[in-house]
Design a protein around this motif. Structure first.
Motif, PDB file in Angstrom:
ATOM      1  N   ARG A  48       0.829  -1.212   0.000  1.00 30.14           N
ATOM      2  CA  ARG A  48       0.000   0.000   0.000  1.00 30.14           C
ATOM      3  C   ARG A  48       0.862   1.260   0.000  1.00 30.14           C
ATOM      4  O   ARG A  48       0.438   2.296  -0.508  1.00 30.14           O
ATOM      5  N   ALA A  51       1.883   1.708  -3.478  1.00 34.07           N
ATOM      6  CA  ALA A  51       0.742   2.221  -4.239  1.00 34.07           C
ATOM      7  C   ALA A  51       0.489   3.694  -3.944  1.00 34.07           C
ATOM      8  O   ALA A  51      -0.100   4.395  -4.762  1.00 34.07           O
ATOM      9  N   GLY A  52       0.904   4.145  -2.765  1.00 41.42           N
ATOM     10  CA  GLY A  52       0.643   5.523  -2.379  1.00 41.42           C
ATOM     11  C   GLY A  52      -0.596   5.661  -1.518  1.00 41.42           C
ATOM     12  O   GLY A  52      -0.996   6.765  -1.181  1.00 41.42           O
ATOM     13  N   LEU A  53      -1.234   4.543  -1.174  1.00 43.26           N
ATOM     14  CA  LEU A  53      -2.414   4.608  -0.311  1.00 43.26           C
ATOM     15  C   LEU A  53      -2.007   4.882   1.128  1.00 43.26           C
ATOM     16  O   LEU A  53      -2.795   5.369   1.931  1.00 43.26           O
ATOM     17  N   PRO A  73      -1.489   8.490  -5.484  1.00 38.35           N
ATOM     18  CA  PRO A  73      -1.554   7.149  -6.082  1.00 38.35           C
ATOM     19  C   PRO A  73      -1.860   7.193  -7.576  1.00 38.35           C
ATOM     20  O   PRO A  73      -1.292   6.431  -8.362  1.00 38.35           O
ATOM     21  N   MET A  80      -3.880  -1.722  -8.975  1.00 39.18           N
ATOM     22  CA  MET A  80      -3.920  -2.592  -7.802  1.00 39.18           C
ATOM     23  C   MET A  80      -5.170  -3.460  -7.856  1.00 39.18           C
ATOM     24  O   MET A  80      -6.246  -3.001  -8.239  1.00 39.18           O
TER      25      MET A  80
END
Lengths: 371, 288
Positions: A48, A51-53, A73, A80
């Motif tokens: 995550r 992903a940038g979450l 993200p 994803m």
């Protein structure tokens, strides 16, 4: 297509818990990379964060030659697939697959054409107008894959995408996923807690524990040469036998029997050192008569594995597990002797790390056994 | 078994039967009374408009449609229904737009004391449209030059029901799985886009419930428009009904009853429509 590099990556949650602890990893372009570990080990957090979450607390992440640590993200060019697939229930299969293109402002005609093309390749062609609620688990999983493919990303991030499927379907989906990744050649990071899945799919595996990587290697490396006791016991459908032992010269004393020193530890294990002796059940040989360098034991439990039988032996105060072909198993209570090729055994020191010369031992030709 | 025990047990069974019969009768009577209590006003609403000489009692009507003819020839009646629609729809749009934004933010952003804030707002909200705050509200509207303006009524009504709207909508927003939004975020959707594409469609049953509820609140409210609107031409139905008096100063029951029926029909129709389409729900939850 792009490689992924993290340097000293840290993700700390409020309260000081580190989901990712000072991680530096290089994931190569086009590689199928598995993050493997027990629940709570930080593998999903790492995914995550890539992903940038999740926002990194420290360190950097690069995708290709772009540093993306502080990018949204949506600007990282990643796709994803979530464990619950996260399909939008109010949109049809077609709209779901085309959604990333809608955000990218692709014209309606073009994006529906692309959706139809992707759906066709994923055997979803007949289901374009259905809602996710009308699909089976396997179909939903393919729609989620289709949406990821349609966005044309540089990187695929998969968060346990197979774990919601039943066992039979999971094997099919696994093969399907591997083929898809090979065809597209997109760098893929795959989170799983299932070691068999990681061994079957990945080019390389990172085994994680408490936010740190224990070992990175090919499936064969982590299976044959686990870096420490944690990896040794985590990898393999039947865990490795790990028995307390002591080095005595060129021999190892295992529960009162002497066995040869593992080749990989030659010259490094000190005389009299307390160690853990490791041997995979698949590689132990069972004999009904006394043998040189053998460990004697008594058969206590038989477990049928289909084409093989898992035998538990009582050896002194310890248990040893041996896998033998079906039809070769002795009855419980039988006195037996166990031998193993010293190239197949490992020693771990008191801290749990493998005692290894680092010099490549004679290569072991056999592939990873069927899991 | 001796005959005595027989007789005694028969007797016992008899007593039991009588007891349960009495209990049943009492229960039925009680329910009938409660039902009558609630049914009588409804019956009045159905019968009185068609009665030549309506009174404040329920009786079978001497059938006539004259009351409706009189109502439709009254210059204020129909126009006031139009005014009611404007006020109700205006408030509905206001609370749906701002309520969605507010409840989505409150659902996603954690601020300390969020729950307490929501409950406090909910408890205090009835004050705004209530009698106690009418003087300050009036003065505020005078300062804002929103007296005798539909916008003023819409703002005050909207403010009054907004906390409840946020409270109910937040539950719907909460029940939208985070992974849906994260999925949209990965593909580059911005928060407003996610709200519009993903969250709003999933919260539709909640929005429909809120829309009807908001309309009903405004539709039936008398006090706020009565105080804030000055010109008779802008008055909504609830206020205009108050002006239906005969020359003798008595309430004009013919007009009032007919108007009451016309006044309540849209709300009932709307309820059936929404209930059929979405089902009335005051809590979230996704059926996927």
């Amino acid at each position: 297509m792009a490689s992924i590099t993290t340097t000293h990556l840290v993700k700390e949650y409020p309260g000081g818990v580190r989901g990712v602890d000072d991680l530096s990893v290089q994931i190569n372009d086009g590689e199928f990379f598995a993050l493997l570990g027990p629940s709570g080990c930080g593998k999903t957090t790492l995914l995550r964060t890539i992903a940038g979450l999740e926002k990194a607390t420290g360190g950097t992440i690069s995708i290709g030659d772009r540093e993306v640590t502080d990018l949204e993200p949506g600007r990282r060019h990643v796709a994803m697939v979530f464990q619950d697939y996260a399909l939008f229930p109010h949109m049809s299969v077609e709209e779901n697959i085309a959604y990333p293109l809608k955000i990218q402002r692709v014209s309606k005609l073009d994006r529906l054409a692309k959706a139809a093309e992707v759906a066709g390749a994923l055997a979803l062609g007949a289901l374009l107008k259905r809602r996710p609620g009308q699909l089976s688990g396997g179909q939903q999983q393919r729609v989620a894959l289709g949406r990821a493919v349609a966005s044309n990303p540089e990187v695929f991030l998969f968060d346990e995408p197979l774990s919601n499927l039943d066992a039979r379907l999971r094997l099919d989906a696994r093969t399907f996923l591997k083929r898809l990744q090979q065809e597209l050649g997109v760098t893929t990071v795959f989170v799983t807690h299932d070691q068999a899945e990681a061994l079957a799919l990945a080019d390389r595996i990172a085994i994680m524990r408490s936010g740190q990587i224990q070992q990175i290697g090919t499936p064969r490396e982590v299976f044959h040469r686990p870096a420490n006791i944690f990896v040794a016991s985590f990898i393999g459908s039947v865990p490795m036998n790990l028995v307390p032992a002591r080095v005595e010269g060129e021999r190892v004393l295992v529960e009162g029997s002497h066995v040869p020193l593992p080749e990989s530890s030659a010259g490094l294990a000190l005389d009299g050192q307390d160690v853990t002796w490791g041997a995979r059940p698949e590689y132990l040989s069972l004999h009904l008569a006394a043998q040189p360098d053998a460990i004697p034991g008594t058969v206590t439990v038989l477990e049928n594995l289909g084409a093989a039988v898992l035998i538990s032996l009582e050896v002194g105060s310890q248990m040893l597990q041996v896998i033998v072909d079906e039809g070769c198993e002795p009855v419980p209570g039988t006195r037996v002797w166990v031998t193993i090729d010293p190239r197949r055994t490992l020693l771990f020191d008191a801290e749990g790390s493998r005692i290894d010369s680092g010099v490549a031992v004679a290569p072991l030709a056999e592939a990873v056994p069927a899991l | 078994m001796s005959p005595t025990t027989h007789a005694r047990s028969d007797h016992a069974i008899g007593t039991l039967a009588v007891k349960s019969f009495l209990a049943l009768t009492a229960k039925t009577l009680f329910i009938a009374l409660v039902l009558a209590f609630f049914a009588i006003p409804v019956l009045w609403l159905v019968f009185a408009p068609f009665d030549k000489h309506p009174r404040l009692s329920v009786k079978l009507p001497e059938f006539t449609l004259d009351n409706f003819a009189a109502l439709f020839s009254n210059p204020n009646a129909l126009a006031s229904l139009g005014n009611s629609v404007v006020l109700a729809l205006g408030t509905m749009v206001l609370v749906l737009v701002f309520g969605s934004l507010a409840s989505y933010s409150l659902s996603r952003v954690k601020i300390p004391g969020r729950e307490i804030l929501l409950y406090a707002l909910l408890l205090l909200s009835s004050i705004i449209t209530g009698t106690a705050a009418m003087v300050p509200t009036f003065l505020l509207m005078v300062k804002l030059q929103l007296i005798d303006s539909e916008l003023g009524v819409i703002l005050v009504m909207g403010a009054g029901i907004m906390p409840t709207v946020i409270f109910i909508l937040k539950d719907f927003m909460d029940s939208t799985p985070k992974s849906y939004e994260e999925s949209a975020r990965i593909y580059g959707a911005k928060p407003l886009r996610i709200l519009w594409d993903v969250v709003i469609p999933l919260a539709r049953p909640g929005l429909a419930t809120i829309a009807v509820w908001a309309i009903v609140q405004v539709w039936g409210n008398f006090l706020v428009p009565y105080i804030l609107l000055r010109s008779p031409g802008k008055s909504p139905a609830a206020v205009v009904m108050y002006t239906f008096y005969t020359e003798g100063g008595q309430p004009n029951l013919a007009l009032i009853s007919a108007f009451s029926l016309v006044f309540s029909l849209p709300v009932v129709a709307m309820y059936f429509f929404v209930n059929r389409r979405y089902g009335f729900r005051f809590h979230g939850g996704i059926k996927s």
